[in-house]
Design a protein around this motif. Sequence first.
Motif, PDB file in Angstrom:
ATOM      1  N   GLU A   1      32.699  26.481 -89.903  1.00  0.00           N
ATOM      2  CA  GLU A   1      33.410  27.517 -89.159  1.00  0.00           C
ATOM      3  C   GLU A   1      32.464  28.227 -88.201  1.00  0.00           C
ATOM      4  OE1 GLU A   1      35.709  30.125 -91.740  1.00  0.00           O
ATOM      5  OE2 GLU A   1      35.745  28.534 -93.254  1.00  0.00           O
ATOM      6  N   ALA A   2      31.232  28.444 -88.641  1.00  0.00           N
ATOM      7  CA  ALA A   2      30.241  29.090 -87.787  1.00  0.00           C
ATOM      8  C   ALA A   2      29.980  28.266 -86.530  1.00  0.00           C
ATOM      9  CB  ALA A   2      28.941  29.300 -88.569  1.00  0.00           C
ATOM     10  N   PHE A   3      29.863  26.946 -86.708  1.00  0.00           N
ATOM     11  CA  PHE A   3      29.617  26.077 -85.558  1.00  0.00           C
ATOM     12  C   PHE A   3      30.814  26.076 -84.609  1.00  0.00           C
ATOM     13  CE2 PHE A   3      25.815  24.756 -87.545  1.00  0.00           C
ATOM     14  CZ  PHE A   3      25.083  24.025 -86.613  1.00  0.00           C
TER      15      PHE A   3
ATOM     16  N   LYS B   1      33.156  27.502 -79.308  1.00  0.00           N
ATOM     17  CA  LYS B   1      34.172  28.174 -78.492  1.00  0.00           C
ATOM     18  C   LYS B   1      33.583  29.251 -77.592  1.00  0.00           C
ATOM     19  CE  LYS B   1      37.732  27.376 -81.992  1.00  0.00           C
ATOM     20  NZ  LYS B   1      38.544  27.994 -83.082  1.00  0.00           N
ATOM     21  N   GLY B   2      32.280  29.521 -77.738  1.00  0.00           N
ATOM     22  CA  GLY B   2      31.644  30.526 -76.898  1.00  0.00           C
ATOM     23  C   GLY B   2      31.915  31.954 -77.311  1.00  0.00           C
ATOM     24  N   ALA B   3      32.334  32.159 -78.558  1.00  0.00           N
ATOM     25  CA  ALA B   3      32.626  33.506 -79.042  1.00  0.00           C
ATOM     26  C   ALA B   3      31.340  34.182 -79.516  1.00  0.00           C
ATOM     27  CB  ALA B   3      33.631  33.453 -80.183  1.00  0.00           C
TER      28      ALA B   3
ATOM     29  N   THR C   1      20.977  24.129 -78.787  1.00  0.00           N
ATOM     30  CA  THR C   1      20.447  22.797 -79.082  1.00  0.00           C
ATOM     31  C   THR C   1      21.211  22.159 -80.237  1.00  0.00           C
ATOM     32  OG1 THR C   1      18.240  23.412 -78.309  1.00  0.00           O
ATOM     33  CG2 THR C   1      18.386  21.516 -79.784  1.00  0.00           C
ATOM     34  N   ASP C   2      21.508  22.944 -81.261  1.00  0.00           N
ATOM     35  CA  ASP C   2      22.283  22.428 -82.398  1.00  0.00           C
ATOM     36  C   ASP C   2      23.658  21.934 -81.941  1.00  0.00           C
ATOM     37  OD1 ASP C   2      20.286  23.206 -84.314  1.00  0.00           O
ATOM     38  OD2 ASP C   2      21.014  25.264 -84.157  1.00  0.00           O
TER      39      ASP C   2
END
Length: 379
Positions: free
Chosen positions: A330-332, A337-339, A43-44
């Motif tokens: 960086e977290a977002f 990227k789906g990592a 959602t974020d």
Amino acid sequence: MSQQDNLALVLACGELKLEKRPVPELCPGDVLVKVSFVGICGTDIHLWLDGKIGDIVVKKPMILGHEVSGTIAKVSCGVTHLKAGDKVSIEPSVPRENDDFVRIGRYNLSPTSFTTGIPPDDGAMCRYYVHKANYCFKLPECVSLEEGALVEPLSIALHACHRGRVKVGQKVFICGAGPIGLMNLLVCKAIGVTLIVVCDLCQDRLEKAKCLGATVVLKVDKCTCPMELAQKVKTSLCAMPDVCIDCTGADTCIQASVYAVKPGGIVVLVGMGVNTSNIPVLYATIREVDIRGSFKCTNTWPTAIALIASKKVDVKPLISHRFPLEQALEAFDVVKKGAGIKVLVNCEAQQCPSLCPQSQCSQPQSQCQTRQCPQHSFF
């Protein structure tokens, strides 16, 4: 505490940025939470990249984050069940009024409810956050603050399984092996489901599902035919599933769920996809398939915490990355990227050099590169 104490991640005009915000004031019935961990949810990402999710639109700068744990810093008048120092997990949806939905116990559907981090309400990806005390749940000593942040996605899965009337001994098909799909897998296992099939586009996530107890995993792609996928599910189970839980919102998965489920079975729609979908309605009608939405959750927090505390459900393997709040952008990007699976942002002020965000690595960030670190296995 001054304004300098409350660093926050703010979404404004499609951009994420760190800002200093005032420490919020308490009203009667509130508690001030020193935020520890906030999980990044799909959602974020929708709110960041699309500026909306469904008909919920970002119209003004707002703080993101609704998967929250922390420590009580201060309580207001009238709050007796919590005190400063208590570890808590925060239920983000709070009814604003005692309407018909609240009275029947379905406050998740109340149109006027407050929801942390959902427009127009600010979230909790910040140092300090104010919330209603009755929707802050004390964590037992045996439940960590990291686990406390995962009570929210676990609750989403509990509600979805409740909507699907999942029972011991049943067969279940789960579409999607992201955090919510994997949480549904864990809940199904805890309930006593005997056979569980999970499908996903990503082989790494399917491997994770297998490690967490999926009976069969099925790799799909964007060209997969829904009827063919349904047939693979039936073949792998040697039967039709009693319940299908879609955690993707993708047409292919929704259609495959309707085709796969047994006559009289239930399809639960959890994933937030497009506004309209091509559902084989006639096929559902003549087989009396129940298609049920599952939105947020209601009355799940005590059960979710008890499942974690009793070790009936282990949510820790889902945590793949940890970032300090200062590196929230960086977290977002990692989630975009789906990592990995579940990315946590540590909102506590860092007392030492930032550590590598990977879950098993203790090297300083400056000395570690993701592809070089020997402990950088997401799974």
